[in-house]
Each structure stands twice: as C-alpha cells, then as structure tokens.
Design a protein around this motif. Structure first.
Motif, PDB file in Angstrom:
ATOM      1  N   PRO A  46     -39.340  29.972  22.833  1.00  0.00           N
ATOM      2  CA  PRO A  46     -39.500  28.538  22.118  1.00  0.00           C
ATOM      3  C   PRO A  46     -40.965  28.293  21.966  1.00  0.00           C
ATOM      4  N   ILE A  92     -34.860  31.028  22.439  1.00  0.00           N
ATOM      5  CA  ILE A  92     -34.142  30.755  20.980  1.00  0.00           C
ATOM      6  C   ILE A  92     -33.389  32.246  20.620  1.00  0.00           C
ATOM      7  N   THR A  93     -32.378  32.136  20.516  1.00  0.00           N
ATOM      8  CA  THR A  93     -31.247  33.488  20.347  1.00  0.00           C
ATOM      9  C   THR A  93     -30.667  33.320  18.624  1.00  0.00           C
ATOM     10  N   GLU A 115     -28.045  30.709  15.216  1.00  0.00           N
ATOM     11  CA  GLU A 115     -29.173  30.398  16.149  1.00  0.00           C
ATOM     12  C   GLU A 115     -28.719  29.421  17.150  1.00  0.00           C
ATOM     13  N   SER A 116     -29.140  29.744  18.377  1.00  0.00           N
ATOM     14  CA  SER A 116     -28.944  28.713  19.387  1.00  0.00           C
ATOM     15  C   SER A 116     -30.339  28.616  20.145  1.00  0.00           C
ATOM     16  N   ARG A 117     -30.454  27.262  20.773  1.00  0.00           N
ATOM     17  CA  ARG A 117     -31.722  27.089  21.294  1.00  0.00           C
ATOM     18  C   ARG A 117     -31.488  26.596  22.792  1.00  0.00           C
ATOM     19  N   GLN A 118     -32.130  27.025  23.726  1.00  0.00           N
ATOM     20  CA  GLN A 118     -31.895  26.563  25.098  1.00  0.00           C
ATOM     21  C   GLN A 118     -33.547  26.413  25.275  1.00  0.00           C
ATOM     22  N   GLN A 166     -34.109  37.610  20.870  1.00  0.00           N
ATOM     23  CA  GLN A 166     -34.390  36.644  21.622  1.00  0.00           C
ATOM     24  C   GLN A 166     -36.093  36.378  21.423  1.00  0.00           C
ATOM     25  N   ALA A 195     -42.890  29.943  17.033  1.00  0.00           N
ATOM     26  CA  ALA A 195     -41.800  30.815  17.028  1.00  0.00           C
ATOM     27  C   ALA A 195     -41.425  31.155  15.787  1.00  0.00           C
ATOM     28  N   VAL A 208     -38.901  32.125  13.514  1.00  0.00           N
ATOM     29  CA  VAL A 208     -37.690  32.017  13.186  1.00  0.00           C
ATOM     30  C   VAL A 208     -37.574  31.939  11.591  1.00  0.00           C
TER      31      VAL A 208
END
Length: 334
Positions: free
Chosen positions: A256, A284-285, A277-280, A253, A260, A262
C-alpha cells in the motif's frame, strides 16, 4: 417442472419532478423499463436452481411471475405443468413461496396458530392438519418453540416458520427469494441445511434467488446469472466457473501507499478488467481478468510496466463464481 420461454415483463417508472409534471400535463412523466427480457430457463424436477444477478436484474420479478403475482407481457411460464397466466389456481396449489420484503407470517400469534391458519387457507381439515403441523415443525426444527409468539422468534426462526407454512400442503415446487438476507451466519447455515435436505430427501424442486454467491455454489445443481433482465450465463457451478477459461485470472498483491500502481495495472494492455480489489493495512489485493490466457506468472512479470517495487506477489488462480459474476455483469459482488 419449471419452464420459462421468452419471458418479458415491462414496467413504467416515474421520472423528473412528479409535482411539476402533474401541474403541467395532469400526470407523471414516465419511462418504460424492461425488468425481464426474453428470459429462457428450464428447471427439472428435484433440482436446486439458483438465479443470480445484481440489484434490479429481474430476479424478484421472475419469482413474482412464477407464483402468479405478475402476469407476463410476452412469453410463457409453466410451473408443475400449469400455465401461470391461464391456470393460476393450479399453479398456486403446487407451489410454496417466500418473497423478500413481504411478511409471510403473523407475528402477534404463535407459530402453531400461524400453521393452523394457513392450513385452513390451503383447504386442509381435521386430523390431517395436526399431523402435518407436527411433520413440518419437526422438519424445520421448531418443535420446541412452536407455541411461542412469533414476535419472540429470531429472524432465522421466522424464516423457518415461513418455510414451514410454504410446505404444509406438500408442494412439489418451492420458490424462495433471498431467504437468508438478514440472518446471522448460524441461522443462514441452518436454513441452507434445511433446504438441501428438502431437495435431496423430499424431492422438492427449489427455485432460489440470492445475493450470496457461496450459497449458490454450495446448494445448486444448476444456476443462471441475469443482468438487466437478460440471461448471460447458465449451467452447473463448475460449468459457469469455467466460462472465463483457464489461466485468465491473476491475483496481484501490492504494497500500500500513494505510489501503488493500481491504476496502471487497471489500464495495462494485458488486462481486460479488474474483477475485485481489497485493501488491508499491509497489502492491496487485486484480481485481474487477462485478455488472453497466459502460460505462467513469469510472462506477466516480464511485461513492461507490470512488475515494480510495489508488487509483492503474483499468482495464477482458478476462477471463482464471484470472478465470473463480476466479469459478465461488470459489478463486483460482496
């Protein structure tokens, strides 16, 4: 019940500007495409078998071969003991089919009229027709709406009617190509329950393709993943999940923001690939497949260039079917 050995199917695809090539040489320029490449699959009687793969992997082509709509270029396929190339009539008597993108029922007549029409095509006559229509109508849960026009049905009800049509002649094998696409969650759940009951209580062998990995995990006795026409994994859901091994999947985790890390994690020496990859708004997970098994997240946190102020959490997680799918096909799955 279904035996596929060395199945290969090729097509040709138009390329370039069709109009230009027709003016120059009088025909389209084409390239060969291998849709199914030396595929081997064995499905036992009474088994629920799911075939998974990205778009264009060869799933629908495989179903079309099994139901005799396509002939193999190489290899052999037998369904219920009959060869799809030389015993097509016998194969068709033993299968029920629903293929994605093809309208399986007529919308301008009622559900009952559809069932009577298809019963006649199956060679059913007399009292047998009425009795069997009552049985399959109750089985798929359409008894209260069977005399309505199909155009008034929901998408889920149309799918249920298509399943009822395919079951009229009591086939031992059901071939279903992505039957829950377009259904709302309740309709999809109800259809999965129906299929589970058919397999467990009626002993129907089900060959099922889907893009929804949770469906395959929920329903399948065995499953296979194909990519570019080739089988890359096969086994029970547990066996397929274990293909990545233990202690190989790490969930990270990140806070953001423009800094970040990534990309740095994606290219880290310990990381084989980013599986998803998922972004809230607040996190970011990332799910990472590591090159080697690790003992604990402490080992990762201590690695140079891995943990920094943007990392909110690290955890070792058990591989999911989606993790395996992404790993062996190179594609994340929704």
């Amino acid at each position: 019940m279904i035996r596929i050995e060395g199945l290969t199917k090729r097509f040709t695809r138009n390329v370039g500007d069709p109009a230009l090539w027709r003016r120059i040489v009088g025909r389209y320029q084409t390239v060969p495409v291998v849709a199914i490449d030396a595929l081997d699959l064995h499905v036992e009687q009474g088994q629920f078998f799911s075939l998974l793969g990205p778009n264009g992997a060869g799933k629908t082509s495989t179903v079309r071969v099994l139901c005799t709509l396509l002939l193999p270029d190489e290899g052999s396929c037998r369904v219920a003991g009959f060869d799809v190339a030389t015993q097509q009539r016998e194969v068709r008597r033993n299968i029920g089919v629903s293929i994605r993108g093809e309208r399986s029922v007529y919308w301008k007549i009622t559900g009952r009229q559809n069932l009577r029409y298809f019963a006649g095509l199956y060679g059913m006559r007399g009292q047998e027709v009425s009795r069997r229509i009552g049985e399959v109508t109750e089985l798929v849960g359409l008894s209260g709406r069977i005399d309505d026009y199909v155009e008034r049905y929901s998408m889920g009800m149309k799918q249920r009617l298509a399943i009822a049509v395919s079951l009229l002649h009591r086939p031992p094998v059901l071939l279903l190509d992505e039957p829950t696409i377009g259904l709302d969650p309740n309709g999809a759940r109800a259809l999965r329950g129906l299929l589970r009951e058919l397999c467990e209580r009626e002993g129907v062998t089900i060959f099922y393709t889907t893009h929804y990995l949770h469906e395959a995990e929920e329903l399948s006795h065995r499953l296979a993943i194909i990519h570019e026409g080739r089988k890359v994994l096969e086994g029970s859901p547990d066996e397929v999940r274990s293909a990545l091994g233990d202690n190989r999947i790490v969930e990270v985790q990140l806070a953001p923001g423009p800094e970040a890390p990534v990309d740095s994690l994606r290219n880290h020496a310990m990381v084989e690939k980013v599986i998803s990859e998922s972004r809230q708004p607040t996190v970011i997970t990332l799910r990472l497949e590591m090159k080697e098994a690790i003992e604990s997240v402490v080992e990762i946190a201590a690695a140079e260039g891995f943990a920094n102020g943007r990392v909110l959490g690290l955890s070792l997680v058990r591989p999911t079917l989606e993790d395996v799918f992404a790993s062996v096909t190179g594609e994340a799955h929704g």
